[in-house]
Design a protein around this motif. Structure first.
Motif, mmCIF file in Angstrom:
data_model
loop_
_atom_site.group_PDB
_atom_site.id
_atom_site.type_symbol
_atom_site.label_atom_id
_atom_site.label_comp_id
_atom_site.label_asym_id
_atom_site.label_seq_id
_atom_site.Cartn_x
_atom_site.Cartn_y
_atom_site.Cartn_z
ATOM 1 N N LYS A 108 0.834 -1.163 0.113
ATOM 2 C CA LYS A 108 -0.101 0.154 -0.099
ATOM 3 C C LYS A 108 0.944 1.210 -0.065
ATOM 4 N N GLY A 109 2.016 1.252 0.843
ATOM 5 C CA GLY A 109 2.678 2.444 0.946
ATOM 6 C C GLY A 109 3.517 2.752 -0.272
ATOM 7 N N ASP A 156 0.911 4.015 -2.777
ATOM 8 C CA ASP A 156 0.652 5.594 -2.486
ATOM 9 C C ASP A 156 1.886 6.365 -3.063
ATOM 10 N N LEU A 157 2.948 6.174 -2.865
ATOM 11 C CA LEU A 157 4.178 6.787 -3.249
ATOM 12 C C LEU A 157 4.056 6.947 -4.382
ATOM 13 N N ARG A 203 1.817 6.822 -6.729
ATOM 14 C CA ARG A 203 0.627 7.712 -7.366
ATOM 15 C C ARG A 203 1.033 8.972 -7.045
ATOM 16 N N ASN A 204 1.799 9.422 -6.242
ATOM 17 C CA ASN A 204 2.039 10.741 -5.741
ATOM 18 C C ASN A 204 3.551 11.170 -5.424
ATOM 19 N N ASP A 218 -0.371 -4.591 3.239
ATOM 20 C CA ASP A 218 -0.045 -3.694 4.014
ATOM 21 C C ASP A 218 0.790 -4.086 5.322
#
Ligand SMILES: [Zn+2]
Length: 290
Positions: free
Chosen positions: A137-138, A141-142, A144-145, A172
């Motif tokens: 998940k982390g 997230d990174l 994507r942004n 996760d």
């Protein structure tokens, strides 16, 4: 190669080149160029080695490589030489893309997620249509942004189609993906980079991904300039290598150009050494330089 009840195969997906200085971080060129000679553009030769773990009931593919979606200018920059056809990535082991049940991607940089999707009739589709793709998940997230420093290593088209097709399995933390095959978060290279640990009938092994990309990166302080957290990489390498040496694990390197699997030993001075397995263990037509 048989590994307890599992069957392991390496699929060499491509050869490519990256800047040698970036690959060895703060290590002086006078040292790294002795083990990885640079070309006239200061690039060193690398490969993408995918690992197929056939547990008997499930087929798990570790990483997807660079893939074939490269503009001419980019392909030249990295000197990408594709060694598989993305419609039939596993042909060297007699399997089709449809046979893969799970894909585990260590992190979403383009040389790991580039082959996750392929272009069919102008549309991006998952390369392994029947598989779930396991991603931290982390990391997602990174990816994507990403901030300005991280941005150059991510391409949205490598992973957004996985979300759109509903094939991504976001995890996760540490997770057993199928019995005996585990994703374990190491951090270091990126904050949620994961390695793949596997065990069967008393045999243990690890696919180090970008924590130890080649046999030339064994020494814990020899970490990549690309790493977001190089001090963490150094520590995590020491911990994993010490255990791998003690318990005689099989170790697999994602970007090694020679035979990419073997064992590590630790001498009395605290230095790690790598002993590759014989090339015959790869049972592959692909060229593995020594
Ligand atoms: Zn990489």
């Amino acid at each position: 190669m048989q590994f307890g009840e599992f069957r392991l195969s390496v699929i060499r997906e491509c050869n490519f080149r990256l800047d040698g200085g970036a690959m060895f971080g703060v290590v002086p060129k006078t040292l790294w160029s002795q083990v990885s000679p640079a070309d006239e553009l200061n690039r060193i030769q690398l490969s993408c080695n995918l690992l197929l773990i056939d547990t008997g009931s499930k087929k798990v593919l570790v990483e997807t490589g660079m893939g074939s979606r490269w503009e001419k200018r980019e392909a030249e920059r990295y000197e990408v030489e594709m060694l598989v056809d993305d419609s039939n990535v596993l042909s060297s082991v007699g399997l089709s893309n449809d046979d893969v049940d799970a894909v585990i991607i260590s992190h979403l940089h383009f040389d790991h997620a580039g082959g996750a999707c392929r272009m069919v009739d102008g549309k991006l589709v998952p390369t392994f249509p029947k598989a779930k793709y396991y991603v931290q998940k982390g990391e997602l997230d990174l990816a994507r942004n990403p901030n300005a420093r991280a941005k150059g290593s991510y391409r949205q088209d490598d992973f957004m189609p996985l979300i759109e097709h509903g094939v991504i399995a976001v995890i996760d933390g540490d997770k057993e993906i199928v019995p005996g095959v585990f994703a374990k978060v190491t951090g270091g290279h990126t904050s949620h980079h994961q390695v793949i640990y596997f065990e069967s009938a008393g045999n243990k092994g690890v696919y180090f991904a970008d924590i130890i990309p080649t046999k030339s990166h064994l020494s814990p302080p020899w970490v990549m300039g690309y790493d977001h957290f190089p001090l963490a990489s150094c520590d995590v390498k020491s911990q994993w290598l010490t255990q791998a040496a003690k318990e005689k694990w099989l170790v697999v390197f994602d970007h090694e150009v020679g035979v990419p699997w073997g064992h590590v030993s630790l001498d009395e001075k605290g230095r790690f050494d790598f002993q590759a397995l014989p090339a015959e263990t790869l049972e592959s037509d692909a060229v593995f330089s020594s």
